[in-house]
Design a protein around this motif. Structure first.
Motif, PDB file in Angstrom:
ATOM      1  N   LYS A  30       0.827  -1.200   0.000  1.00 30.12           N
ATOM      2  CA  LYS A  30       0.000   0.000   0.000  1.00 30.12           C
ATOM      3  C   LYS A  30       0.864   1.253   0.000  1.00 30.12           C
ATOM      4  O   LYS A  30       1.910   1.298   0.634  1.00 30.12           O
ATOM      5  CB  LYS A  30      -0.890  -0.012   1.248  1.00 30.12           C
ATOM      6  N   LEU A  31       0.383   2.262  -0.720  1.00 28.08           N
ATOM      7  CA  LEU A  31       1.046   3.560  -0.746  1.00 28.08           C
ATOM      8  C   LEU A  31       0.230   4.549   0.060  1.00 28.08           C
ATOM      9  O   LEU A  31      -1.006   4.551   0.006  1.00 28.08           O
ATOM     10  CB  LEU A  31       1.196   4.056  -2.186  1.00 28.08           C
ATOM     11  N   LEU A  32       0.923   5.399   0.813  1.00 28.98           N
ATOM     12  CA  LEU A  32       0.267   6.389   1.669  1.00 28.98           C
ATOM     13  C   LEU A  32       0.503   7.800   1.144  1.00 28.98           C
ATOM     14  O   LEU A  32       1.559   8.096   0.581  1.00 28.98           O
ATOM     15  CB  LEU A  32       0.824   6.296   3.089  1.00 28.98           C
ATOM     16  N   THR A  33      -0.443   8.679   1.379  1.00 27.78           N
ATOM     17  CA  THR A  33      -0.305  10.085   1.023  1.00 27.78           C
ATOM     18  C   THR A  33       0.512  10.800   2.099  1.00 27.78           C
ATOM     19  O   THR A  33       0.639  10.295   3.223  1.00 27.78           O
ATOM     20  CB  THR A  33      -1.679  10.769   0.923  1.00 27.78           C
ATOM     21  N   PRO A  34       1.032  11.995   1.805  1.00 29.97           N
ATOM     22  CA  PRO A  34       1.725  12.765   2.838  1.00 29.97           C
ATOM     23  C   PRO A  34       0.836  13.020   4.060  1.00 29.97           C
ATOM     24  O   PRO A  34       1.308  12.978   5.197  1.00 29.97           O
ATOM     25  CB  PRO A  34       2.104  14.065   2.142  1.00 29.97           C
ATOM     26  N   GLY A  35      -0.435  13.245   3.857  1.00 26.39           N
ATOM     27  CA  GLY A  35      -1.350  13.477   4.967  1.00 26.39           C
ATOM     28  C   GLY A  35      -1.499  12.253   5.867  1.00 26.39           C
ATOM     29  O   GLY A  35      -1.566  12.371   7.096  1.00 26.39           O
ATOM     30  N   GLU A  36      -1.543  11.070   5.257  1.00 26.37           N
ATOM     31  CA  GLU A  36      -1.649   9.838   6.043  1.00 26.37           C
ATOM     32  C   GLU A  36      -0.373   9.592   6.849  1.00 26.37           C
ATOM     33  O   GLU A  36      -0.432   9.208   8.020  1.00 26.37           O
ATOM     34  CB  GLU A  36      -1.941   8.648   5.125  1.00 26.37           C
ATOM     35  N   VAL A  37       0.780   9.840   6.229  1.00 26.26           N
ATOM     36  CA  VAL A  37       2.052   9.679   6.931  1.00 26.26           C
ATOM     37  C   VAL A  37       2.146  10.701   8.062  1.00 26.26           C
ATOM     38  O   VAL A  37       2.551  10.381   9.181  1.00 26.26           O
ATOM     39  CB  VAL A  37       3.249   9.816   5.963  1.00 26.26           C
ATOM     40  N   ALA A  38       1.744  11.927   7.778  1.00 30.32           N
ATOM     41  CA  ALA A  38       1.789  12.988   8.787  1.00 30.32           C
ATOM     42  C   ALA A  38       0.933  12.627  10.000  1.00 30.32           C
ATOM     43  O   ALA A  38       1.342  12.843  11.146  1.00 30.32           O
ATOM     44  CB  ALA A  38       1.317  14.303   8.181  1.00 30.32           C
ATOM     45  N   ALA A  39      -0.231  12.064   9.769  1.00 31.09           N
ATOM     46  CA  ALA A  39      -1.100  11.669  10.878  1.00 31.09           C
ATOM     47  C   ALA A  39      -0.441  10.590  11.735  1.00 31.09           C
ATOM     48  O   ALA A  39      -0.565  10.610  12.966  1.00 31.09           O
ATOM     49  CB  ALA A  39      -2.440  11.174  10.341  1.00 31.09           C
ATOM     50  N   MET A  40       0.282   9.684  11.106  1.00 35.71           N
ATOM     51  CA  MET A  40       0.952   8.612  11.846  1.00 35.71           C
ATOM     52  C   MET A  40       2.072   9.159  12.732  1.00 35.71           C
ATOM     53  O   MET A  40       2.297   8.674  13.835  1.00 35.71           O
ATOM     54  CB  MET A  40       1.503   7.566  10.869  1.00 35.71           C
ATOM     55  N   PHE A  41       2.792  10.177  12.231  1.00 31.23           N
ATOM     56  CA  PHE A  41       3.901  10.768  12.984  1.00 31.23           C
ATOM     57  C   PHE A  41       3.463  11.978  13.817  1.00 31.23           C
ATOM     58  O   PHE A  41       4.275  12.560  14.535  1.00 31.23           O
ATOM     59  CB  PHE A  41       5.023  11.207  12.033  1.00 31.23           C
ATOM     60  N   ARG A  42       2.212  12.396  13.647  1.00 31.97           N
ATOM     61  CA  ARG A  42       1.674  13.565  14.342  1.00 31.97           C
ATOM     62  C   ARG A  42       2.462  14.839  14.023  1.00 31.97           C
ATOM     63  O   ARG A  42       2.883  15.581  14.903  1.00 31.97           O
ATOM     64  CB  ARG A  42       1.601  13.328  15.840  1.00 31.97           C
ATOM     65  N   VAL A  43       2.663  15.038  12.711  1.00 31.35           N
ATOM     66  CA  VAL A  43       3.321  16.247  12.216  1.00 31.35           C
ATOM     67  C   VAL A  43       2.477  16.802  11.070  1.00 31.35           C
ATOM     68  O   VAL A  43       1.508  16.175  10.630  1.00 31.35           O
ATOM     69  CB  VAL A  43       4.767  15.962  11.711  1.00 31.35           C
ATOM     70  N   ASP A  44       2.839  17.957  10.566  1.00 31.03           N
ATOM     71  CA  ASP A  44       2.154  18.572   9.438  1.00 31.03           C
ATOM     72  C   ASP A  44       2.556  17.846   8.140  1.00 31.03           C
ATOM     73  O   ASP A  44       3.701  17.421   8.010  1.00 31.03           O
ATOM     74  CB  ASP A  44       2.562  20.054   9.361  1.00 31.03           C
ATOM     75  N   PRO A  45       1.642  17.728   7.170  1.00 26.91           N
ATOM     76  CA  PRO A  45       1.986  17.086   5.895  1.00 26.91           C
ATOM     77  C   PRO A  45       3.183  17.740   5.187  1.00 26.91           C
ATOM     78  O   PRO A  45       3.954  17.058   4.509  1.00 26.91           O
ATOM     79  CB  PRO A  45       0.712  17.227   5.058  1.00 26.91           C
ATOM     80  N   LYS A  46       3.362  19.055   5.351  1.00 27.46           N
ATOM     81  CA  LYS A  46       4.517  19.719   4.739  1.00 27.46           C
ATOM     82  C   LYS A  46       5.826  19.211   5.334  1.00 27.46           C
ATOM     83  O   LYS A  46       6.854  19.184   4.665  1.00 27.46           O
ATOM     84  CB  LYS A  46       4.428  21.241   4.909  1.00 27.46           C
ATOM     85  N   THR A  47       5.808  18.819   6.599  1.00 28.51           N
ATOM     86  CA  THR A  47       7.003  18.263   7.232  1.00 28.51           C
ATOM     87  C   THR A  47       7.386  16.958   6.543  1.00 28.51           C
ATOM     88  O   THR A  47       8.559  16.722   6.251  1.00 28.51           O
ATOM     89  CB  THR A  47       6.761  18.028   8.739  1.00 28.51           C
ATOM     90  N   VAL A  48       6.402  16.133   6.242  1.00 25.06           N
ATOM     91  CA  VAL A  48       6.660  14.868   5.543  1.00 25.06           C
ATOM     92  C   VAL A  48       7.235  15.152   4.161  1.00 25.06           C
ATOM     93  O   VAL A  48       8.189  14.492   3.724  1.00 25.06           O
ATOM     94  CB  VAL A  48       5.369  14.023   5.449  1.00 25.06           C
ATOM     95  N   THR A  49       6.701  16.145   3.477  1.00 26.74           N
ATOM     96  CA  THR A  49       7.219  16.527   2.160  1.00 26.74           C
ATOM     97  C   THR A  49       8.663  17.004   2.268  1.00 26.74           C
ATOM     98  O   THR A  49       9.498  16.662   1.426  1.00 26.74           O
ATOM     99  CB  THR A  49       6.323  17.617   1.540  1.00 26.74           C
ATOM    100  N   ARG A  50       8.986  17.763   3.307  1.00 26.87           N
ATOM    101  CA  ARG A  50      10.372  18.210   3.508  1.00 26.87           C
ATOM    102  C   ARG A  50      11.298  17.033   3.788  1.00 26.87           C
ATOM    103  O   ARG A  50      12.427  16.994   3.311  1.00 26.87           O
ATOM    104  CB  ARG A  50      10.440  19.240   4.642  1.00 26.87           C
ATOM    105  N   TRP A  51      10.822  16.059   4.581  1.00 28.58           N
ATOM    106  CA  TRP A  51      11.629  14.865   4.845  1.00 28.58           C
ATOM    107  C   TRP A  51      11.954  14.157   3.538  1.00 28.58           C
ATOM    108  O   TRP A  51      13.081  13.733   3.319  1.00 28.58           O
ATOM    109  CB  TRP A  51      10.893  13.902   5.767  1.00 28.58           C
TER     110      TRP A  51
END
Length: 91
Positions: A30-51
């Motif tokens: 399964k592939l996750l969106t930045p928003g789904e990953v962000a929710a798992m790490f409890r950060v903003d989706p832009k943070t996931v994009t920066r990572w």
């Protein structure tokens, strides 16, 4: 192609196109969106994009240019098996 896998042409984190046979790559799981990953790490989706832009987490680009993340990799990182994220996760 197995159940739960998808085929996407993709770009690597540097933005250069990487192509498998016929201009696509098979993605297992399964592939996750930045928003789904962000929710798992409890950060903003832009943070996931920066990572992803910094190479701290690998991403796949959809044909429309959106980032997707492998669920198996994200879960491994959450379990502490990847050592990718520092304490500056909220920045």
């Amino acid at each position: 192609m197995t159940a739960g896998s998808e085929i996407f042409p993709y770009q690597n984190n540097s933005g250069r196109h990487q192509r498998g046979r016929c201009g696509s790559v098979e993605v297992e799981g399964k592939l996750l969106t930045p928003g789904e990953v962000a929710a798992m790490f409890r950060v903003d989706p832009k943070t996931v994009t920066r990572w992803a832009a910094a190479g701290r987490i690998s991403s796949i680009r959809t044909p429309g240019g959106h980032r997707r993340f492998r669920e198996s990799e994200v879960r491994a990182l959450l379990a502490g098996e990847g050592g990718l994220i520092d304490d500056d996760a909220d920045s």
